[in-house]
Design a protein around this motif. Structure first.
Motif, PDB file in Angstrom:
ATOM      1  N   GLU A 159      75.908  52.077  77.798  1.00  0.00           N
ATOM      2  CA  GLU A 159      74.744  52.005  76.613  1.00  0.00           C
ATOM      3  C   GLU A 159      73.633  50.981  77.023  1.00  0.00           C
ATOM      4  O   GLU A 159      72.752  51.151  76.922  1.00  0.00           O
ATOM      5  N   PHE A 160      74.124  49.796  77.503  1.00  0.00           N
ATOM      6  CA  PHE A 160      73.506  48.634  77.678  1.00  0.00           C
ATOM      7  C   PHE A 160      73.602  48.373  79.059  1.00  0.00           C
ATOM      8  O   PHE A 160      74.322  47.389  79.541  1.00  0.00           O
ATOM      9  N   PRO A 161      72.899  49.004  80.020  1.00  0.00           N
ATOM     10  CA  PRO A 161      73.202  48.883  81.548  1.00  0.00           C
ATOM     11  C   PRO A 161      72.797  47.429  81.807  1.00  0.00           C
ATOM     12  O   PRO A 161      73.012  47.038  82.972  1.00  0.00           O
ATOM     13  N   ALA A 162      71.668  47.002  81.165  1.00  0.00           N
ATOM     14  CA  ALA A 162      71.193  45.727  81.800  1.00  0.00           C
ATOM     15  C   ALA A 162      71.956  44.527  81.285  1.00  0.00           C
ATOM     16  O   ALA A 162      71.611  43.308  81.565  1.00  0.00           O
ATOM     17  N   PRO A 207      80.767  42.409  82.733  1.00  0.00           N
ATOM     18  CA  PRO A 207      80.141  42.143  81.480  1.00  0.00           C
ATOM     19  C   PRO A 207      81.054  42.926  80.132  1.00  0.00           C
ATOM     20  O   PRO A 207      81.353  42.205  79.186  1.00  0.00           O
ATOM     21  N   SER A 208      81.672  44.083  80.549  1.00  0.00           N
ATOM     22  CA  SER A 208      82.285  44.681  79.508  1.00  0.00           C
ATOM     23  C   SER A 208      83.428  43.957  79.020  1.00  0.00           C
ATOM     24  O   SER A 208      83.962  43.860  77.957  1.00  0.00           O
ATOM     25  N   VAL A 209      84.267  43.575  80.016  1.00  0.00           N
ATOM     26  CA  VAL A 209      85.788  42.975  79.913  1.00  0.00           C
ATOM     27  C   VAL A 209      85.411  41.673  79.269  1.00  0.00           C
ATOM     28  O   VAL A 209      86.202  41.106  78.357  1.00  0.00           O
ATOM     29  N   ALA A 240      75.857  36.492  80.717  1.00  0.00           N
ATOM     30  CA  ALA A 240      75.374  35.773  79.433  1.00  0.00           C
ATOM     31  C   ALA A 240      75.436  36.318  78.053  1.00  0.00           C
ATOM     32  O   ALA A 240      76.150  35.934  77.233  1.00  0.00           O
ATOM     33  N   ASP A 241      74.804  37.728  78.118  1.00  0.00           N
ATOM     34  CA  ASP A 241      75.064  38.553  77.143  1.00  0.00           C
ATOM     35  C   ASP A 241      76.439  38.939  76.523  1.00  0.00           C
ATOM     36  O   ASP A 241      76.686  38.918  75.282  1.00  0.00           O
ATOM     37  N   ALA A 242      77.238  38.927  77.617  1.00  0.00           N
ATOM     38  CA  ALA A 242      78.622  39.418  77.163  1.00  0.00           C
ATOM     39  C   ALA A 242      79.402  38.207  76.488  1.00  0.00           C
ATOM     40  O   ALA A 242      80.151  38.367  75.351  1.00  0.00           O
ATOM     41  N   MET A 299      70.028  34.186  81.303  1.00  0.00           N
ATOM     42  CA  MET A 299      69.588  35.683  81.547  1.00  0.00           C
ATOM     43  C   MET A 299      70.258  36.512  80.573  1.00  0.00           C
ATOM     44  O   MET A 299      71.284  36.821  80.724  1.00  0.00           O
ATOM     45  N   GLN A 300      69.629  36.711  79.464  1.00  0.00           N
ATOM     46  CA  GLN A 300      70.078  37.410  78.389  1.00  0.00           C
ATOM     47  C   GLN A 300      68.931  38.750  78.188  1.00  0.00           C
ATOM     48  O   GLN A 300      67.508  38.495  78.137  1.00  0.00           O
TER      49      GLN A 300
END
Ligand code: 0L1
Ligand code: MG
Length: 272
Positions: A41-44, A164-166, A48-50, A10-11
């Protein structure tokens, strides 16, 4: 699906966005300055992105000469989850430049708002692979365990973040000190292993290692299974921290920290 099976695919970020965010995080580490939450800035942005951002950060740090020596998993105890209001473990990588010797002086000016936490560290002597790594697999691949204090630091204001941020911030990794006595895991009861943390001679936290997902080896198994979702394995000879046993405690210039571990001796450092 359980909470550790976040779909790896899920990216939402493009490769260019992943690189941009990794550079932003690297810059915050270098300047010791906070940045806005990445999800503003990237709410979605997904988990996996992180991890893609964290992997980009790791590749760039290794390319500039930092040696990967191991990994850490955090948010593995109820105390930590409640403290941070994030309820899923997160992993991060450890490079040699984050390591400080026992009784080290830690330069507080290189950090933003450091906190300390007591952890059981493992050193492995076999490769471990997910997706079904178990506590027993970890213990069979453990050369020895030793006590460690992780000095975490968040690149987000007021030490507040979302998952995701951490993760993109390498799970708040900053410094760590390993010391005390190395012991064979089979000679210890790692669940009932007690720890007392003192700052300037005052007890600030106490706990038993069962607070970490029932057994610290369970946390290492989780780490291996998360690594699997990134297409990675845990190399033999890795140094791995299993997560704070108690909540993390804020430290400041002048503080002398001593973590006393049952059976494993103590780890100390001074913040200057
Ligand atoms: O090692 C840790 O528990 C850190 C994970 C990220 C959460 C935090 O900064 O406390
Ligand atoms: Mg930690």
């Amino acid at each position: 699906m359980n909470q550790f099976q976040t779909p790896a695919k899920m990216q939402t970020l493009t490769d260019a966005e992943v690189c941009l965010i990794a550079e932003r995080v690297a810059d915050a580490h270098t300047r010791h300055q906070v940045i806005p939450l990445l999800t503003e800035e990237f709410p979605a942005m997904t988990v996996a992105d992180a991890y893609n951002v964290q992997n980009a950060l790791r590749r760039s740090w290794v390319a500039r000469g930092n040696r990967l020596i191991g990994w850490k998993i955090g948010l593995t105890s109820k105390a930590k989850m409640l403290q941070m209001k994030v309820y899923e473990p997160a992993i991060g990588f450890l490079t040699h430049d984050m390591s400080r010797p026992e009784n080290a002086t830690i330069l507080t000016a290189e950090l933003i708002h450091p906190r300390v936490e007591c952890e059981v560290a493992f050193v492995t002597n076999k490769t471990l692979r997910g997706p079904d790594c178990t506590r027993e697999d970890v213990l069979a691949a453990t050369d020895f365990v030793l006590p460690a204090v992780e000095i975490i630091d968040s690149r987000f204001a007021a030490y507040k973040f979302d998952l995701p941020s951490v993760i993109a911030d390498n799970s708040s990794s900053a410094r760590f000190v390993a010391g005390g006595r190395a012991r064979y895991a089979q000679d210890l009861d790692l669940r009932t292993l007690g720890v007392v943390m003192e700052i300037n001679g005052e007890i600030v936290a106490t706990g038993a290692a069962a607070a970490v997902l029932d057994h610290p080896a369970e946390a290492i198994a989780r780490l291996v299974n998360i690594l699997h979702t990134q297409g990675e394995e845990l190399a033999s000879g890795s140094f791995v921290m299993s997560g704070g046993i108690t909540e993390a405690i804020a430290v400041k210039v002048g503080d002398h920290v001593v973590a006393r571990f049952q059976e494993l001796g103590s780890v100390s450092m001074r913040f200057i």
